[in-house]
Design a protein around this motif. Structure first.
Motif, PDB file in Angstrom:
ATOM      1  N   TRP A  87       0.816  -1.219   0.000  1.00  0.00           N
ATOM      2  CA  TRP A  87       0.000   0.000   0.000  1.00  0.00           C
ATOM      3  C   TRP A  87       0.850   1.270   0.000  1.00  0.00           C
ATOM      4  O   TRP A  87       0.308   2.374   0.002  1.00  0.00           O
ATOM      5  CB  TRP A  87      -0.959  -0.008   1.195  1.00  0.00           C
ATOM      6  N   LYS A  90       0.030   4.514  -2.230  1.00  0.00           N
ATOM      7  CA  LYS A  90      -1.365   4.548  -2.672  1.00  0.00           C
ATOM      8  C   LYS A  90      -2.059   5.786  -2.075  1.00  0.00           C
ATOM      9  O   LYS A  90      -1.800   6.153  -0.918  1.00  0.00           O
ATOM     10  CB  LYS A  90      -2.104   3.283  -2.230  1.00  0.00           C
ATOM     11  N   GLN A  93      -7.383   8.358  -0.203  1.00  0.00           N
ATOM     12  CA  GLN A  93      -8.783   8.045  -0.457  1.00  0.00           C
ATOM     13  C   GLN A  93      -8.952   6.579  -0.839  1.00  0.00           C
ATOM     14  O   GLN A  93      -9.890   5.903  -0.380  1.00  0.00           O
ATOM     15  CB  GLN A  93      -9.337   8.954  -1.560  1.00  0.00           C
ATOM     16  N   GLU A  94      -8.067   6.063  -1.635  1.00  0.00           N
ATOM     17  CA  GLU A  94      -8.134   4.647  -2.025  1.00  0.00           C
ATOM     18  C   GLU A  94      -7.959   3.757  -0.804  1.00  0.00           C
ATOM     19  O   GLU A  94      -8.637   2.724  -0.659  1.00  0.00           O
ATOM     20  CB  GLU A  94      -7.051   4.354  -3.059  1.00  0.00           C
ATOM     21  N   ARG A  95      -7.067   4.143   0.094  1.00  0.00           N
ATOM     22  CA  ARG A  95      -6.829   3.340   1.291  1.00  0.00           C
ATOM     23  C   ARG A  95      -8.020   3.411   2.248  1.00  0.00           C
ATOM     24  O   ARG A  95      -8.359   2.419   2.913  1.00  0.00           O
ATOM     25  CB  ARG A  95      -5.547   3.809   1.978  1.00  0.00           C
ATOM     26  N   VAL A  97     -11.198   3.748   1.431  1.00  0.00           N
ATOM     27  CA  VAL A  97     -12.230   2.868   0.871  1.00  0.00           C
ATOM     28  C   VAL A  97     -11.881   1.410   1.160  1.00  0.00           C
ATOM     29  O   VAL A  97     -12.734   0.613   1.585  1.00  0.00           O
ATOM     30  CB  VAL A  97     -12.379   3.104  -0.647  1.00  0.00           C
ATOM     31  N   ALA A  98     -10.606   1.059   0.961  1.00  0.00           N
ATOM     32  CA  ALA A  98     -10.186  -0.333   1.096  1.00  0.00           C
ATOM     33  C   ALA A  98     -10.297  -0.841   2.524  1.00  0.00           C
ATOM     34  O   ALA A  98     -10.728  -1.975   2.764  1.00  0.00           O
ATOM     35  CB  ALA A  98      -8.756  -0.491   0.591  1.00  0.00           C
TER      36      ALA A  98
END
Length: 493
Positions: A87, A90, A93-95, A97-98
Motif C-alpha cells: 500500500w 497509494k 482516499q483509495e486506502r 475505501v479499502a
C-alpha cells in the motif's frame, strides 16, 4: 500537578497515529509527533537523540509490530491505514475505501468505519507499540538517559530494512513534488529544477518504482518541456546552459518511462537526448560537465556512459555510433586511473573515494562480460576505497567545481555504489559497512549532506546506492548461496 490518566495518555498517541493516515507513515512529518516519545523509540536511543533518528526508529518499530504482533485482518488494516507494504504510495482516499471494505464489504469510511472501528484498529496498533520488546537490559519505566554513541546498537543492514528506507525515501519525493510538476532543487518548497527532477526519477526507477505512475510522468513531462532547443537538458530551467549530468539522467529516466509505458513519445525523447550526448562528447575523451567549455570530468563521463548504454538496445540502426561513443569514453576512463588504483575528478587529479566508487559502478554496468583489463582494476580500486574510509566508517564527499559551480559527489553513496558493484562474496562485511555509513545521512524520510540543508541531491544518490546494495543483500538471502555471477553479473541490465 494533575496527572494524566492512562486513557487520556493513550488517546494522545492514538490521535497521533490517526494523523499518519493521510500522508502515510513514510511521508509523514514525524519529527514533532508525540509518537517519538513512545518507549519503543526513546528506550533505544534516548531523549537527546536527533528527531531524524527517532523518526527512523519509530518507522522500524511500526513495521515490526504490524508484521509480527498483528494477525490476519488486523495486520491488513494497519498496512492499509499507514501505507505499508503493497500500500506504499497509494492515495489516502483509495486506502480509506479499502480499509472500510476490509471490515465489512457494505461499509464506507464516512458512514461506518471512521469512528469506533477506526479507533479500535488504531488502539490495537498503539498497544502493539507499547508492548514492543525493547530488550531485557532496558527497563521501560527507568529514567531515560541518552545512550552513548559508542554503545548504541548498530542497525543491521538486512535487505528488508534497506527496502524500507528506499520506500520511505521514494514516498518523500512524491510528497515534496511542486505544483508545476517538477521536483525541488534543494529541499521541500524550493524551486523546481530540471537536473534534480531528472536525477530523482532515474534513482526511483533504479529502486524498482513504477516509472509509469502519473505523478512521475508529470514530473518527467516538466523536465522535457523545459529542455533547450539544442535538445539538451539545462541545469535548472529552460534557457540555462545544457549540461551532461542533467541530460544523461533525463535520458535514463525517460528510458525507464518508455519501458514502463511503451509510449513512442518517450522513445523519441530518448533519441533526442542520446543524440545530444553523442554530438557533445569531447573528441577522444569523455564528457565535460558543460560541453565545449572545459575538458572531461570523470563523474559526468560516468553519467554519459550509463545513459548511452541504456539507450543502446532501442536503436539498432544507430548501434555503431553509440558503441563507438561508449568505447572511446570507456577507454578514457580506464586510462585515467591513477597509480593508487583510484580515480580523480578529472585527468591528473589525485584519487578520490567518491569518484572511484561511481567509476566502478559505471564500468560494472558496461561490462556484459568482464574484460581482463576491467577485472584487474577492481581489487585495487576497492582497496583504495577501504583505505579512504574515515574513523567513523564514512567517506568524504568530493566537491567538483566545473565552470565555478559547486557539485557535491556524495561520498557515502558513491562509495557504496562501487562496493555493491564489486562485491562477490555472500555476507560481504564491507557492503554492510557501506550501508551503515550511508544510513548516518538518512533523516527519517530523506538523505541530507553533512553540514548542509540540501535534501534532493543526497536523496537521489542515497536511493541509487541503496538500490544497488539491496540487489546484493537480496542475493545473500538465497538458501543456496548462489550469487548468480561475478562482480559484473548485473552489468547488462
Amino acid at each position: 500537578m494533575e496527572e494524566t490518566s492512562p486513557a487520556d495518555s493513550s488517546d494522545i498517541y492514538i490521535d497521533a497515529l490517526k494523523a499518519l493516515i493521510s500522508p502515510g507513515v513514510y511521508a509523514a512529518p514525524l519529527e514533532d509527533s508525540p509518537l517519538m516519545d513512545l518507549p519503543t523509540v526513546v528506550d533505544r536511543f534516548g531523549l537527546e537523540s536527533s528527531p531524524g533518528t527517532r523518526a527512523r526508529v519509530f518507522i522500524d518499530a511500526l513495521e515490526r509490530v504490524v508484521a509480527e504482533q498483528l494477525k490476519m485482518n488486523d495486520r491488513k488494516a494497519a498496512e492499509i491505514l499507514f501505507a505499508l507494504g503493497d500500500w506504499t504510495g497509494k492515495p489516502a482516499q483509495e486506502r480509506r475505501v479499502a480499509v472500510a471494505k476490509l471490515r465489512d464489504k457494505h461499509w464506507t469510511w464516512e458512514k461506518n468505519y471512521r469512528k469506533e472501528p477506526l479507533y479500535l484498529d488504531l488502539r490495537k496498533v498503539y498497544l502493539a507499540l507499547i508492548r514492543d520488546d525493547v530488550g531485557p537490559s532496558v527497563a521501560v519505566h527507568a529514567p531515560r538517559q541518552p545512550v552513548p554513541e559508542a554503545v548504541r546498537p548498530a542497525e543491521k543492514p538486512h535487505h528488508r530494512h534497506v527496502d524500507s528506507v528506499l520506500r520511505r525515501s521514494c514516498a518523500w519525493v512524491q510528497r515534496v513534488q511542486n505544483r508545476d510538476g517538477g521536483l525541488p532543487s534543494d529541499n521541500e518548497g524550493s524551486i523546481s529544477c530540471t537536473w534534480s527532477t531528472a536525477g530523482l526519477l532515474w534513482a526511483m526507477a533504479e529502486a524498482g518504482e513504477d516509472a509509469a505512475a502519473l505523478w512521475k510522468q508529470r514530473a518527467l513531462s516538466w523536465v522535457l518541456d523545459h529542455g533547450n532547443q539544442d535538445r539538451g537538458i539545462p541545469i535548472v530551467g529552460k534557457g540555462d546552459p545544457s549540461i551532461t549530468d542533467a541530460t544523461a539522467q533525463a535520458l535514463l529516466a525517460t528510458r525507464a518511462c518508455y519501458e514502463a509505458t511503451g509510449d513512442g513519445f518517450y522513445r523519441d525523447k530518448v533519441t533526442d537526448l542520446a543524440n545530444w550526448l553523442i554530438l557533445h562528447q569531447e573528441p577522444g575523451s569523455g564528457w565535460a560537465w558543460r560541453p565545449g567549455m572545459e575538458t572531461s570530468w570523470t563523474a559526468s563521463t560516468c553519467f554519459g556512459l550509463l545513459a548511452l548504454d541504456a539507450a543502446l538496445p532501442l536503436f539498432p540502426a544507430q548501434r555503431e555510433n553509440i558503441e563507438e561513443s561508449i568505447r572511446v569514453a570507456q577507454q578514457w576512463l580506464l586510462t585515467t586511473q591513477n597509480n593508487d588504483c583510484g580515480w580523480g575528478s578529472h585527468r591528473g587529479d589525485h584519487s578520490r573515494a567518491a569518484i572511484t566508487g561511481i567509476v566502478l559502478f559505471t564500468l560494472s554496468r558496461l561490462a556484459s562480460d568482464a574484460r581482463a583489463d576491467s577485472v584487474g582494476l577492481i581489487g585495487g580500486a576497492i582497496d583504495f576505497i577501504k583505505d579512504s574510509q574515515r574513523s567513523d566508517g564514512t567517506w568524504a564527499s568530493t566537491i567538483d567545481r566545473p565552470m565555478g559551480h559547486t557539485i557535491t559527489r556524495f561520498g557515502d553513496a558513491y562509495c557504496l555504489l562501487g562496493i555493491a558493484a564489486a562485491s562477490t562474496a555472500n555476507h560481504d562485511p564491507f557492503l554492510r559497512e557501506g550501508v551503515q555509513a550511508l544510513m548516518k545521512s538518512h533523516q527519517g524520510s530523506y538523505f541530507q549532506y553533512e553540514d548542509t540543508v540540501m535534501h534532493s541531491w543526497p536523496t537521489r544518490d542515497g536511493i541509487l546506492a541503496l538500490s544497488a546494495a539491496s540487489r546484493k543483500l537480496q542475493q545473500e538471502k538465497g538458501s543456496d548461496g548462489d550469487e548468480s555471477g561475478e562482480a559484473w553479473s548485473y552489468a547488462g541490465n
